[in-house]
Scaffold this motif. Structure first.
Motif, PDB file in Angstrom:
ATOM      1  N   GLY A   1       0.877  -1.438  -0.001  1.00  0.00           N
ATOM      2  CA  GLY A   1      -0.051   0.001  -0.030  1.00  0.00           C
ATOM      3  C   GLY A   1       0.918   1.201  -0.076  1.00  0.00           C
ATOM      4  O   GLY A   1       0.222   2.378   0.313  1.00  0.00           O
ATOM      5  N   ARG A   2       2.226   1.205  -0.206  1.00  0.00           N
ATOM      6  CA  ARG A   2       2.942   2.494  -0.338  1.00  0.00           C
ATOM      7  C   ARG A   2       3.021   3.246  -1.626  1.00  0.00           C
ATOM      8  O   ARG A   2       3.600   4.153  -1.913  1.00  0.00           O
ATOM      9  CB  ARG A   2       4.314   2.150   0.176  1.00  0.00           C
ATOM     10  N   LYS A   3       2.361   2.212  -2.584  1.00  0.00           N
ATOM     11  CA  LYS A   3       2.358   2.787  -4.053  1.00  0.00           C
ATOM     12  C   LYS A   3       0.845   2.961  -4.500  1.00  0.00           C
ATOM     13  O   LYS A   3       0.236   2.166  -4.276  1.00  0.00           O
ATOM     14  CB  LYS A   3       2.963   2.077  -5.109  1.00  0.00           C
ATOM     15  N   SER A   4       0.642   4.399  -4.844  1.00  0.00           N
ATOM     16  CA  SER A   4      -0.724   4.673  -4.789  1.00  0.00           C
ATOM     17  C   SER A   4      -1.225   4.450  -6.475  1.00  0.00           C
ATOM     18  O   SER A   4      -2.646   5.107  -6.653  1.00  0.00           O
ATOM     19  CB  SER A   4      -0.833   6.129  -4.297  1.00  0.00           C
ATOM     20  N   GLY A   5      -0.484   4.079  -7.188  1.00  0.00           N
ATOM     21  CA  GLY A   5      -0.986   4.047  -8.563  1.00  0.00           C
ATOM     22  C   GLY A   5      -0.408   2.925  -9.411  1.00  0.00           C
ATOM     23  O   GLY A   5       0.684   2.304  -8.867  1.00  0.00           O
ATOM     24  N   LEU A   6      -0.940   2.591 -10.328  1.00  0.00           N
ATOM     25  CA  LEU A   6      -0.277   1.481 -11.362  1.00  0.00           C
ATOM     26  C   LEU A   6      -0.863   1.855 -12.778  1.00  0.00           C
ATOM     27  O   LEU A   6      -1.694   2.004 -13.210  1.00  0.00           O
ATOM     28  CB  LEU A   6      -1.038   0.112 -10.895  1.00  0.00           C
ATOM     29  N   ASP A   7       0.613   1.750 -13.526  1.00  0.00           N
ATOM     30  CA  ASP A   7       0.490   2.066 -14.876  1.00  0.00           C
ATOM     31  C   ASP A   7      -0.230   0.890 -15.756  1.00  0.00           C
ATOM     32  O   ASP A   7      -0.274  -0.290 -15.082  1.00  0.00           O
ATOM     33  CB  ASP A   7       1.798   2.400 -15.523  1.00  0.00           C
ATOM     34  N   ILE A   8      -1.014   1.104 -16.668  1.00  0.00           N
ATOM     35  CA  ILE A   8      -1.519  -0.028 -17.537  1.00  0.00           C
ATOM     36  C   ILE A   8      -0.422  -0.752 -18.011  1.00  0.00           C
ATOM     37  O   ILE A   8      -0.559  -2.280 -17.974  1.00  0.00           O
ATOM     38  CB  ILE A   8      -2.040   0.572 -18.781  1.00  0.00           C
ATOM     39  N   ALA A   9       0.711  -0.419 -18.348  1.00  0.00           N
ATOM     40  CA  ALA A   9       1.786  -1.285 -18.963  1.00  0.00           C
ATOM     41  C   ALA A   9       2.325  -2.254 -17.550  1.00  0.00           C
ATOM     42  O   ALA A   9       2.706  -3.469 -18.060  1.00  0.00           O
ATOM     43  CB  ALA A   9       3.077  -0.496 -19.564  1.00  0.00           C
ATOM     44  N   ASP A  10       2.397  -1.737 -16.528  1.00  0.00           N
ATOM     45  CA  ASP A  10       2.805  -2.649 -15.430  1.00  0.00           C
ATOM     46  C   ASP A  10       1.842  -3.647 -15.300  1.00  0.00           C
ATOM     47  O   ASP A  10       1.926  -4.981 -14.837  1.00  0.00           O
ATOM     48  CB  ASP A  10       3.182  -1.581 -14.078  1.00  0.00           C
TER      49      ASP A  10
END
Length: 209
Positions: A52-61
């Motif tokens: 939960g320390r990362k608030s976003g996620l790229d579509i590519a990822d």
């Protein structure tokens, strides 16, 4: 749920699904696998996402993580198949299955909404918000016609291939072969008509079709 909270919950749900799909394998294993696939995601980035320390996620990822974990991307987005409720957009919760169908172009964004035109024919007047949802559903399904035609093509192609294989089988009787040959001819005609329609709609069709 407010917009920010909805976005955060969406990422949390995906992160939880990634962690569960990873199982006993380490975050480093997953990082190494993404590198092998040509789009490296670091162990730290994966760990930050999962806790939960990362608030976003790229579509590519998302795509590369799904490939590394050998699941479809939509299974990470809606892991609660089939009936777990999910807030598909802010302030609209539907079943995970309905969310899946909408996401893949197989279903409407507002499942369960009555047909406003049929209601009118029956002398009923639906609330305005239901009428608006009905029209949104129609627009969405019309926009998803290419998805449906591609699915129809592959379904027909499977039927064709099965009929050809059965007709060629040495144990198939002559009478059944005649039936199968007719089925092959009819199915091929339907496929040719569908391909013609798909080209007219601007779908990219390879020459080998």
């Amino acid at each position: 749920m407010a917009q920010t909270a909805w976005a955060e919950e969406t990422i949390t749900r995906i992160a939880r699904a990634i962690r569960e799909a990873r199982g006993e394998r380490s975050a480093q294993w997953l990082a190494d696998r993404t590198a092998e696939l040509g789009h490296p995601i670091s162990r730290v980035a994966i760990s930050n996402l999962e806790v939960g320390r990362k608030s976003g996620l790229d579509i590519a990822d998302l795509i590369i993580l799904a490939r590394a974990l050998e699941v479809s991307p939509v299974q990470l987005i809606y892991p609660g198949l089939m009936d777990e409720p999910v807030e598909v957009v802010p302030q609209q919760s539907i079943s995970s299955a309905d969310a899946l169908f909408w996401f893949t172009g197989e279903g409407a964004p507002n499942p369960g909404v009555r047909d406003a035109q049929l209601a009118e024919l029956a002398g009923e007047k639906l609330p305005q918000d239901e009428v608006e949802k009905f029209h949104e559903n129609r627009r969405a399904m019309e926009a998803s016609v290419p998805v449906g035609t591609v699915r129809d093509y592959y379904s027909m192609k499977e039927t064709l291939d099965r009929a050809i294989a059965r007709a060629r089988h040495p144990a198939t009787s002559k009478d059944l072969q005649e039936v199968l040959v007719k089925q092959v001819q009819d199915t091929q005609t339907r496929i040719d008509e569908l391909l013609k329609f798909m080209r007219s709609e601007g779908l990219v069709i390879g020459d080998e079709r």
